[in-house]
Design a protein around this motif. Structure first.
Motif, PDB file in Angstrom:
ATOM      1  N   ILE A 152       0.706  -1.190  -0.127  1.00 43.32           N
ATOM      2  CA  ILE A 152       0.096   0.025  -0.016  1.00 43.32           C
ATOM      3  C   ILE A 152       0.764   1.359   0.048  1.00 43.32           C
ATOM      4  CG2 ILE A 152      -1.592   1.189   1.412  1.00 43.32           C
ATOM      5  CD1 ILE A 152      -2.855  -1.573   2.186  1.00 43.32           C
ATOM      6  N   GLU A 153       1.945   1.391   0.664  1.00 40.76           N
ATOM      7  CA  GLU A 153       2.707   2.322   0.791  1.00 40.76           C
ATOM      8  C   GLU A 153       3.766   2.529  -0.524  1.00 40.76           C
ATOM      9  OE1 GLU A 153       5.645   2.227   3.910  1.00 40.76           O
ATOM     10  OE2 GLU A 153       4.208   2.099   5.581  1.00 40.76           O
ATOM     11  N   ALA A 154       3.787   1.290  -1.179  1.00 41.33           N
ATOM     12  CA  ALA A 154       4.600   1.539  -2.702  1.00 41.33           C
ATOM     13  C   ALA A 154       3.419   2.107  -3.577  1.00 41.33           C
ATOM     14  CB  ALA A 154       4.987   0.341  -3.044  1.00 41.33           C
ATOM     15  N   LYS A 155       2.364   1.631  -3.248  1.00 40.82           N
ATOM     16  CA  LYS A 155       1.451   2.054  -4.415  1.00 40.82           C
ATOM     17  C   LYS A 155       1.141   3.632  -4.123  1.00 40.82           C
ATOM     18  CE  LYS A 155      -2.705   2.989  -3.065  1.00 40.82           C
ATOM     19  NZ  LYS A 155      -4.056   3.241  -2.460  1.00 40.82           N
ATOM     20  N   ASP A 156       1.063   4.159  -2.965  1.00 37.78           N
ATOM     21  CA  ASP A 156       0.919   5.556  -2.736  1.00 37.78           C
ATOM     22  C   ASP A 156       2.311   6.260  -3.083  1.00 37.78           C
ATOM     23  OD1 ASP A 156      -1.288   5.306  -1.518  1.00 37.78           O
ATOM     24  OD2 ASP A 156      -0.547   5.266   0.644  1.00 37.78           O
ATOM     25  N   LYS A 157       3.329   5.769  -3.131  1.00 34.08           N
ATOM     26  CA  LYS A 157       4.647   6.518  -3.814  1.00 34.08           C
ATOM     27  C   LYS A 157       4.771   6.416  -5.288  1.00 34.08           C
ATOM     28  CE  LYS A 157       9.571   6.131  -3.716  1.00 34.08           C
ATOM     29  NZ  LYS A 157      10.731   5.406  -3.434  1.00 34.08           N
ATOM     30  N   TYR A 158       4.383   5.303  -5.815  1.00 41.98           N
ATOM     31  CA  TYR A 158       4.638   4.955  -7.302  1.00 41.98           C
ATOM     32  C   TYR A 158       3.398   5.545  -8.074  1.00 41.98           C
ATOM     33  CZ  TYR A 158       9.013   2.993  -6.290  1.00 41.98           C
ATOM     34  OH  TYR A 158      10.357   2.779  -5.925  1.00 41.98           O
ATOM     35  N   HIS A 159       2.133   5.311  -7.469  1.00 43.22           N
ATOM     36  CA  HIS A 159       0.992   5.588  -8.303  1.00 43.22           C
ATOM     37  C   HIS A 159       0.219   6.840  -7.589  1.00 43.22           C
ATOM     38  CE1 HIS A 159       1.152   2.048 -10.713  1.00 43.22           C
ATOM     39  NE2 HIS A 159       1.883   1.410  -9.541  1.00 43.22           N
ATOM     40  N   LYS A 160       0.756   7.882  -7.235  1.00 44.74           N
ATOM     41  CA  LYS A 160      -0.136   8.857  -6.564  1.00 44.74           C
ATOM     42  C   LYS A 160      -1.084   9.467  -7.181  1.00 44.74           C
ATOM     43  CE  LYS A 160       4.058  10.586  -4.362  1.00 44.74           C
ATOM     44  NZ  LYS A 160       5.264  11.676  -4.367  1.00 44.74           N
ATOM     45  N   GLU A 161      -1.417   9.536  -8.585  1.00 44.53           N
ATOM     46  CA  GLU A 161      -2.500  10.094  -9.032  1.00 44.53           C
ATOM     47  C   GLU A 161      -3.431   9.189  -9.188  1.00 44.53           C
ATOM     48  OE1 GLU A 161      -0.094   7.860 -12.319  1.00 44.53           O
ATOM     49  OE2 GLU A 161       0.499   9.009 -10.462  1.00 44.53           O
ATOM     50  N   PHE A 162      -3.332   7.620  -8.904  1.00 45.55           N
ATOM     51  CA  PHE A 162      -4.384   6.815  -8.699  1.00 45.55           C
ATOM     52  C   PHE A 162      -4.624   6.334  -7.291  1.00 45.55           C
ATOM     53  CE2 PHE A 162      -4.006   7.001 -13.024  1.00 45.55           C
ATOM     54  CZ  PHE A 162      -5.298   6.526 -13.670  1.00 45.55           C
ATOM     55  N   ALA A 163      -4.264   7.253  -6.377  1.00 43.27           N
ATOM     56  CA  ALA A 163      -4.006   6.845  -4.935  1.00 43.27           C
ATOM     57  C   ALA A 163      -5.400   6.305  -4.420  1.00 43.27           C
ATOM     58  CB  ALA A 163      -3.644   8.063  -3.993  1.00 43.27           C
TER      59      ALA A 163
END
Length: 168
Positions: A152-163
Motif C-alpha cells: 500500500i505504501e509503494a502504491k502511494d509512492k509510485y501511483h500517486k495520481e491513482f491513490a
C-alpha cells in the motif's frame, strides 16, 4: 495504398445518438442502415469482453470511447479507464483518460493484495509493483500483513495520481 482510418466526428455522433452522462447510456436519435436500433432505444450491445459496442455508419465503436468524443469533442489519446472496474458502466463520472499503465491499476488480482504474492521457493510474501513498464521489487516478508502494508505504501509512492484506486 493509403489505408487511413476514418473516425466519426462529434457532430456526426450527436446527430445519430444521445448520450446520458449520468447513466452512461447512448440512445438512437434516428433509425438508419447498419445501426440495428430504433429511435429512443438504447444503442449498443455487450461484447464477450464486457464492453458496450455501438455500431455507427457500419463501424463498431466502444461506447466508453464514444462518450469521450461526445463530451470532449475528441477521442482520448490513449485508453479510457473505467474507474469502478465495470466495463459496461459508461457514466461520465466513471470514465477517465489513462495510459496503459494507469489503466492496468484496476485489473482484478488473484493475489491477497494487488502487488503481493507468495514465493513457494523462498516461503516468503513478495511485494512487487509496475509503473510505466518498469517493475519495482520492493522486498520479501515472512508476515503477510506487513507485506500488504508495504504494498500500500509503494502504491502511494509510485501511483500517486491513482491513490484512491486498487492499484498496488
Amino acid at each position: 495504398m493509403n489505408t487511413k482510418l476514418i473516425w466519426i466526428t462529434q457532430a456526426e455522433l450527436k446527430t445519430l445518438v444521445d448520450y446520458n452522462p449520468v447513466t452512461g447510456i447512448f440512445t438512437h436519435k434516428k433509425s438508419y442502415y447498419g445501426s440495428g436500433g430504433k429511435v429512443g432505444r438504447p444503442a449498443g450491445s455487450l461484447c464477450s469482453k464486457g464492453y458496450v459496442i455501438i455500431r455507427l455508419n457500419k463501424k463498431n465503436y466502444k461506447a466508453h470511447r464514444l462518450a469521450f468524443l461526445y463530451m470532449t469533442g475528441k477521442f482520448p489519446e490513449n485508453q479510457v479507464d473505467h474507474i469502478n472496474g465495470n466495463k459496461s458502466d459508461n457514466s461520465w463520472e466513471n470514465l477517465r483518460a489513462a495510459t496503459q499503465s494507469e489503466n492496468m491499476c484496476n485489473i482484478p488480482s488473484k493475489d491477497i493484495v494487488r502487488g503481493v504474492y507468495f514465493n513457494k521457493k523462498t516461503q516468503k510474501w513478495v511485494v512487487s509493483i509496475s509503473k510505466n513498464n518498469v517493475r519495482y521489487n520492493i522486498g520479501s516478508f515472512t508476515d503477510l500483513e506487513l507485506a500488504e502494508l508495504v504494498a500500500i505504501e509503494a502504491k502511494d509512492k509510485y501511483h500517486k495520481e491513482f491513490a484512491n484506486n486498487v492499484c498496488y
